[in-house]
Design a protein around this motif. Structure first.
Motif, PDB file in Angstrom:
ATOM      1  N   LEU A   6      21.320 116.538  16.617  1.00 20.99           N
ATOM      2  CA  LEU A   6      21.402 115.133  17.030  1.00 20.99           C
ATOM      3  C   LEU A   6      20.468 114.258  16.197  1.00 20.99           C
ATOM      4  N   VAL A   7      19.249 114.722  15.972  1.00 20.19           N
ATOM      5  CA  VAL A   7      18.290 113.954  15.165  1.00 20.19           C
ATOM      6  C   VAL A   7      18.848 113.730  13.758  1.00 20.19           C
ATOM      7  N   VAL A   8      19.398 114.791  13.178  1.00 21.68           N
ATOM      8  CA  VAL A   8      19.972 114.689  11.830  1.00 21.68           C
ATOM      9  C   VAL A   8      21.145 113.713  11.826  1.00 21.68           C
ATOM     10  N   MET A   9      22.008 113.815  12.841  1.00 21.16           N
ATOM     11  CA  MET A   9      23.189 112.964  12.882  1.00 21.16           C
ATOM     12  C   MET A   9      22.849 111.503  13.135  1.00 21.16           C
TER      13      MET A   9
ATOM     14  N   PRO B 235      29.133  99.583  12.905  1.00 24.79           N
ATOM     15  CA  PRO B 235      27.829 100.260  12.847  1.00 24.79           C
ATOM     16  C   PRO B 235      27.266 100.573  14.228  1.00 24.79           C
ATOM     17  N   ARG B 236      27.398  99.642  15.162  1.00 26.42           N
ATOM     18  CA  ARG B 236      26.928  99.889  16.536  1.00 26.42           C
ATOM     19  C   ARG B 236      27.726 101.016  17.181  1.00 26.42           C
ATOM     20  N   ALA B 237      29.032 101.010  16.969  1.00 21.53           N
ATOM     21  CA  ALA B 237      29.889 102.032  17.572  1.00 21.53           C
ATOM     22  C   ALA B 237      29.576 103.415  17.011  1.00 21.53           C
ATOM     23  N   ILE B 238      29.280 103.491  15.716  1.00 19.64           N
ATOM     24  CA  ILE B 238      28.921 104.774  15.104  1.00 19.64           C
ATOM     25  C   ILE B 238      27.684 105.356  15.772  1.00 19.64           C
TER      26      ILE B 238
ATOM     27  N   LEU C 123      24.934 109.019  19.761  1.00 17.33           N
ATOM     28  CA  LEU C 123      23.953 109.138  20.850  1.00 17.33           C
ATOM     29  C   LEU C 123      24.617 109.613  22.147  1.00 17.33           C
ATOM     30  N   ILE C 124      25.761 109.025  22.499  1.00 19.03           N
ATOM     31  CA  ILE C 124      26.445 109.428  23.734  1.00 19.03           C
ATOM     32  C   ILE C 124      26.985 110.847  23.605  1.00 19.03           C
TER      33      ILE C 124
END
Length: 462
Positions: A52-55, A227-230, A235-236
């Motif tokens: 997750l951190v990497v992504m 960008p927000r959706a990405i 995160l979700i």
């Protein structure tokens, strides 16, 4: 042909997030649980946390680049535009592993589901039946909308919510670790960093698809939406993966209870909620996998078609459109043929091979940010250095570390595939004497949409 010249800007942030989560298939956390638990010695949530951190770092870089190239959101496009067409081709070539093998993964998961329910039926029957149906639907056409994807995602998340409730009850009654709050799924004395990193390379496969959100750029209501959706999708999706894997790991500290470690979802459903919940669990996962399978099959076939139309692959065959259905029938059938290999391989190997291409693509997205903003545009103030050099450098380094810890067989297979790509590039450019054809799939897919698909079908293609 349609006269449309632009796509309808109708998608808001949450519509795009729902499409991204649907592509990611949240139930895959249960499919790969046994594999990752064995690799990490029982700390699956930590593997997801590392991934997750990497992504997140990579998602931020995608967000930056999609604003620079709003009609062409893909790793190989960014690489081509910032670092040259030949390197862009090779990044695109490795990305083909994702496109071609994702439909195979979905066929493989369906095979395992059906095998768990009907153990006496030969597995090849399920693979052939599934591939024939998906290939036929793609060849004829298919219709869907973002709202259908939204319903599917909501149903899947509700199903995972029910699982968490049932898991909490089982933990309360002493199953597994016997408590809701335990550090054991995250860390214990037998955990090694290398094992966690190896597990993270496998679960990174779960995140593949968040970058496909860039395909909705021209349908977003405004430029800040994508960008927000990405970032929200990562995160979700990562939160769902982490929480679901935490409860699963707490229930099953080791994999000795499972008969089939390659896909533990059916047995997890049985042990947590009994036969009825198992059937519901499999049904929900089945529906999500089929939907993802249709989308990934369509994406792979159309990428191959665009490459053929541009002359990167033999145009006469790969660039062929059926005169009636207006679909790339040859590449659709070819994708189906590749999917038939789901009869044999195991999920761990295929997931690792997919990650070979995906992690290289993610690495170069981060590098593209550095080249475009920091080197070319010389944006080097204090805050800009952090945004355009330090953060993407960490992202590139982190994806590189995961790539380095890939499964050995996957690494060998990926290197062989890359070598084939290099040889093929040398052949079609006559050792760099000719220009290299464009491999900008998304840019050309949008052109393709405008030429041969009506607005409803555009949504499906995306």
């Amino acid at each position: 042909m349609t006269d449309n010249t632009t796509l309808k800007r109708s998608l808001g942030v949450w519509s795009i997030v729902a499409l991204g989560l649907g592509y990611m298939t949240p139930t895959v956390v249960f499919d790969t649980f046994g594999i990752v638990s064995k690799l990490t010695n029982g700390v699956v949530p930590m593997a997801y946390f590392v991934a997750l951190v990497v992504m997140v770092l990579t998602a931020i870089s995608y967000g930056k680049m999609v604003q620079v190239f709003p009609a062409a959101g893909s790793a190989y496009t960014y690489t081509r535009e910032t670092m040259g067409s030949h390197l862009g081709f090779l990044v695109g070539w490795t990305s083909l592993l994702d496109y071609l093998l994702l439909p195979l993964v979905n066929a493989l998961i369906i095979r395992i589901y059906m095998e768990s329910l009907f153990p006496n039926v030969p597995v090849w029957i399920w693979v052939f039946a599934y591939v024939i149906v998906v290939t036929a639907i793609n060849a004829y056409s298919m219709e869907s909308t973002s709202s259908l994807n939204f319903i599917l995602v909501v149903f899947t998340i509700c199903l995972i919510g029910i699982f968490i409730i049932l898991a909490s009850v089982q933990l309360y009654h002493g199953m597994g670790n016997g408590t809701l709050f335990t550090i054991h799924p995250l860390s214990h004395e037998n955990v090694k960093l290398i094992a966690v990193l190896t597990g993270a390379t496998v679960v990174a496969f779960s995140f593949i698809g968040f970058d496909a959100i860039t395909m909705y750029t021209e349908e977003a209501k405004d430029t800040s939406t994508v960008p927000r959706a990405i970032l929200l999708t990562v995160l979700i999706g990562g939160g769902i993966f982490f929480i679901a894997s935490y409860f699963t790991q707490a229930l099953f500290p080791d994999v000795s209870v499972f008969e089939n470690v390659d896909d533990t979802l059916p047995e997890i459903g049985l042990y947590v909620g009994g036969k009825l919940f198992q059937l519901l669990f499999i049904a929900g996962a089945f529906a999500a996998t089929v939907a993802s399978g249709l989308a990934s099959h369509a994406s792979a076939s159309r990428l191959l078609f665009v490459m053929g139309r541009n002359g990167v692959l033999p145009k006469k065959t790969f660039g062929y459109l059926h005169p009636k259905f207006r679909t790339p029938v040859f590449t659709i059938v070819l994708t189906g043929i590749v999917s038939l290999f789901a009869i044999g391989p195991n999920l761990e190997l295929i997931a690792s091979v997919i990650n070979f291409g995906a992690l290289i693509a993610f690495t170069f997205v981060n590098l593209s940010v550095i080249v475009h903003f920091y080197i070319r545009q010389k944006r080097r103030s204090g805050s800009e250095t952090f945004k355009y050099l330090i953060m993407p450098s960490f992202g590139a380094l982190a994806t590189g570390v995961l790539w380095y810890h890939l499964h050995a067989d996957a690494f060998i297979g990926g290197i062989v595939w890359l070598i084939i790509g290099i040889i093929y590039m040398l052949f079609i450019t006559r050792f760099f004497k000719k220009e290299l054809g464009s491999m900008d799939s998304i840019d050309d897919l949008e052109s393709l949409d405008k030429e041969i698909f009506n607005e409803d079908k555009i949504k499906v293609l995306n």
